[in-house]
Enzyme design. Structure first.
Site, PDB file in Angstrom:
ATOM      1  N   GLY A  12       0.783  -1.233   0.000  1.00  0.00           N
ATOM      2  CA  GLY A  12       0.000   0.000   0.000  1.00  0.00           C
ATOM      3  C   GLY A  12       0.812   1.279   0.000  1.00  0.00           C
ATOM      4  N   ASP A  32       7.562  -4.169   9.611  1.00  0.00           N
ATOM      5  CA  ASP A  32       6.191  -4.621   9.370  1.00  0.00           C
ATOM      6  C   ASP A  32       5.998  -5.942  10.095  1.00  0.00           C
ATOM      7  OD1 ASP A  32       3.558  -4.928   8.276  1.00  0.00           O
ATOM      8  OD2 ASP A  32       4.180  -3.846   6.486  1.00  0.00           O
ATOM      9  N   ASP A  51       6.298  -5.060  15.495  1.00  0.00           N
ATOM     10  CA  ASP A  51       4.922  -4.599  15.706  1.00  0.00           C
ATOM     11  C   ASP A  51       5.030  -3.248  16.404  1.00  0.00           C
ATOM     12  OD1 ASP A  51       2.397  -4.117  16.882  1.00  0.00           O
ATOM     13  OD2 ASP A  51       1.981  -6.254  17.080  1.00  0.00           O
ATOM     14  N   ASN A  75       3.441   5.040   9.225  1.00  0.00           N
ATOM     15  CA  ASN A  75       2.436   4.684   8.222  1.00  0.00           C
ATOM     16  C   ASN A  75       1.592   3.482   8.643  1.00  0.00           C
ATOM     17  OD1 ASN A  75       1.540   4.340   5.190  1.00  0.00           O
ATOM     18  ND2 ASN A  75       2.431   2.378   5.811  1.00  0.00           N
ATOM     19  N   TYR A 140     -10.778   4.593  14.920  1.00  0.00           N
ATOM     20  CA  TYR A 140      -9.912   5.059  13.818  1.00  0.00           C
ATOM     21  C   TYR A 140      -9.955   6.583  13.747  1.00  0.00           C
ATOM     22  CZ  TYR A 140      -7.897   5.270   9.077  1.00  0.00           C
ATOM     23  OH  TYR A 140      -7.107   5.538   7.974  1.00  0.00           O
ATOM     24  N   ILE A 173      -8.431   7.180  -1.139  1.00  0.00           N
ATOM     25  CA  ILE A 173      -7.303   6.690  -1.934  1.00  0.00           C
ATOM     26  C   ILE A 173      -7.646   5.333  -2.547  1.00  0.00           C
ATOM     27  CG2 ILE A 173      -4.853   6.070  -1.882  1.00  0.00           C
ATOM     28  CD1 ILE A 173      -5.477   9.060  -1.180  1.00  0.00           C
TER      29      ILE A 173
HETATM   30  N1  LIG Z   1      -5.710   3.621   1.759  1.00  0.00           N
HETATM   31  C1  LIG Z   1      -6.488   4.589   2.191  1.00  0.00           C
HETATM   32  O1  LIG Z   1      -7.575   4.822   1.653  1.00  0.00           O
HETATM   33  C2  LIG Z   1      -6.065   5.456   3.360  1.00  0.00           C
HETATM   34  C3  LIG Z   1      -6.774   6.657   3.564  1.00  0.00           C
HETATM   35  C4  LIG Z   1      -6.423   7.449   4.656  1.00  0.00           C
HETATM   36  C5  LIG Z   1      -5.389   7.063   5.486  1.00  0.00           C
HETATM   37  N2  LIG Z   1      -4.716   5.886   5.261  1.00  0.00           N
HETATM   38  C6  LIG Z   1      -3.633   5.544   6.180  1.00  0.00           C
HETATM   39  O2  LIG Z   1      -2.466   5.230   5.436  1.00  0.00           O
HETATM   40  C7  LIG Z   1      -1.671   4.295   6.159  1.00  0.00           C
HETATM   41  C8  LIG Z   1      -1.309   3.136   5.246  1.00  0.00           C
HETATM   42  O3  LIG Z   1      -2.509   2.495   4.883  1.00  0.00           O
HETATM   43  P1  LIG Z   1      -2.672   1.546   3.601  1.00  0.00           P
HETATM   44  O4  LIG Z   1      -3.900   1.976   2.917  1.00  0.00           O
HETATM   45  O5  LIG Z   1      -1.397   1.451   2.848  1.00  0.00           O
HETATM   46  O6  LIG Z   1      -3.018   0.185   4.376  1.00  0.00           O
HETATM   47  P2  LIG Z   1      -2.515  -1.312   4.166  1.00  0.00           P
HETATM   48  O7  LIG Z   1      -3.447  -2.151   4.967  1.00  0.00           O
HETATM   49  O8  LIG Z   1      -2.354  -1.607   2.717  1.00  0.00           O
HETATM   50  O9  LIG Z   1      -1.075  -1.286   4.846  1.00  0.00           O
HETATM   51  C9  LIG Z   1      -0.912  -1.121   6.239  1.00  0.00           C
HETATM   52  C10 LIG Z   1       0.417  -1.724   6.639  1.00  0.00           C
HETATM   53  O10 LIG Z   1       0.564  -1.553   8.069  1.00  0.00           O
HETATM   54  C11 LIG Z   1       1.037  -2.795   8.597  1.00  0.00           C
HETATM   55  N3  LIG Z   1       0.666  -2.915  10.004  1.00  0.00           N
HETATM   56  C12 LIG Z   1      -0.578  -3.071  10.533  1.00  0.00           C
HETATM   57  N4  LIG Z   1      -0.503  -3.208  11.863  1.00  0.00           N
HETATM   58  C13 LIG Z   1       0.814  -3.122  12.189  1.00  0.00           C
HETATM   59  C14 LIG Z   1       1.522  -3.187  13.415  1.00  0.00           C
HETATM   60  N5  LIG Z   1       0.899  -3.395  14.587  1.00  0.00           N
HETATM   61  N6  LIG Z   1       2.879  -3.054  13.392  1.00  0.00           N
HETATM   62  C15 LIG Z   1       3.533  -2.878  12.202  1.00  0.00           C
HETATM   63  N7  LIG Z   1       2.912  -2.817  11.009  1.00  0.00           N
HETATM   64  C16 LIG Z   1       1.568  -2.939  11.006  1.00  0.00           C
HETATM   65  C17 LIG Z   1       0.365  -3.854   7.720  1.00  0.00           C
HETATM   66  O11 LIG Z   1       1.010  -5.121   7.852  1.00  0.00           O
HETATM   67  C18 LIG Z   1       0.501  -3.230   6.344  1.00  0.00           C
HETATM   68  O12 LIG Z   1       1.760  -3.523   5.777  1.00  0.00           O
HETATM   69  C19 LIG Z   1      -2.509   3.885   7.386  1.00  0.00           C
HETATM   70  O13 LIG Z   1      -2.059   4.603   8.511  1.00  0.00           O
HETATM   71  C20 LIG Z   1      -3.908   4.302   7.005  1.00  0.00           C
HETATM   72  O14 LIG Z   1      -4.707   4.557   8.117  1.00  0.00           O
HETATM   73  C21 LIG Z   1      -5.038   5.085   4.207  1.00  0.00           C
END
Ligand SMILES: NC(=O)c1ccc[n+]([C@@H]2O[C@H](COP(=O)([O-])OP(=O)(O)OC[C@H]3O[C@@H](n4cnc5c(N)ncnc54)[C@H](O)[C@@H]3O)[C@@H](O)[C@H]2O)c1
Length: 242
Positions: A12, A32, A51, A75, A140, A173
């Protein structure tokens, strides 16, 4: 060579940010939960299994990456949807632990190492879901708004010591955790029309914003939450019937 440390950087938005950081000349370290999903093009980065809610794993990563990071991107995140009335304390605390407490711990542990050097940049990934809350997102929304507040506080406390701490708030996104939401083209169409820029955002829109905040071009930007949403959160009055 400057070092970027990205949590949740195997998929992501985090993986795209890792690619942008490599392209900008950074060495990259990723933390990760598992290395199973590290994409082929990121196989060369330093990977730490850990974690963000377990400080000992974050400390091991920071101690193991061979240098103090110049850039930390908080992130890692999860989102869950359920009515508040059905949300248990454990559900609520899990979301807060990863999105808010974990990001603050990573920032503090990194700042302990950056402050003696007198430089460093932290970028926290928040969300427009923390600016305009929506039903079902419970912790959240609270975590992301809390992280925006902590971004300001970190800038106040660590800015005088040479650090810059900013946030990027992604809007809708088409990528990462939202990918499956947009499998349905009708959802894409309905949502896109609510955005002044008339499109959903991409992972690369967010990675670009992170890299700009980290760069010297943003050297006088501190404690700021940069909303990257095509104008979505400024569009309220156009939703009002006339
Ligand atoms: N994609 C969207 O629409 C969107 C919109 C607004 C905000 N965000 C934010 O962007 C960031 C990335 O989101 P994304 O969409 O790429 O999500 P995703 O689910 O594709 O990736 C999230 C990553 O965080 C890792 N993760 C989760 N819990 C963890 C932990 N306890 N320790 C270490 N790693 C951990 C997961 O393994 C994964 O690799 C997040 O903070 C999310 O809230 C995303």
């Amino acid at each position: 060579m400057a070092l970027a440390f990205i949590t949740g950087g195997t998929v992501g938005l985090g993986a795209e940010t890792a690619r942008r950081a490599l392209a900008a000349g950074y060495e990259v370290a990723v933390l990760d939960l598992s290395s199973d999903r590290v994409p082929e093009d990121l196989k060369g980065v330093q990977f730490f299994e850990g974690d963000v809610t377990r400080e000992e794993t974050v400390t091991a990563a920071l101690d193991g990456m061979g240098a103090v990071p110049d850039l930390v991107v908080n992130n890692a995140g999860i989102v869950t949807f359920m009515p508040l009335i059905e949300t248990t304390q454990a559900d609520f605390e899990r979301v807060i632990a990863i999105n808010l407490t974990g990001a603050v711990s990573v920032s503090r542990l990194a700042a302990e190492r950056m402050i003696p050097r007198g430089s460093g940049s932290i970028v926290n990934i928040t969300s427009t879901g923390g600016i305009c809350t929506s039903p079902g997102t419970h912790a959240y929304a609270a975590a992301k708004r809390g992280l925006a507040a902590m971004t300001e506080l970190m800038a106040q406390e660590w800015g005088p010591l040479g650090l810059r701490i900013n946030a990027v708030a992604p809007g809708m996104i088409h990528g990462g955790m939202s990918t499956t939401v947009y499998d349905d083209p009708e959802v894409v169409e309905r949502r896109r029309t609510g955005v002044p820029s008339r499109r959903l955002g991409t992972e690369s829109d967010i990675a670009e914003a992170v890299m700009w905040l980290a760069s010297d071009a943003a050297s006088y930007v501190n404690g700021h939450e940069l909303v990257v949403d095509g104008g979505l959160t400024k569009n309220m009055m156009s939703m009002i019937p006339r």
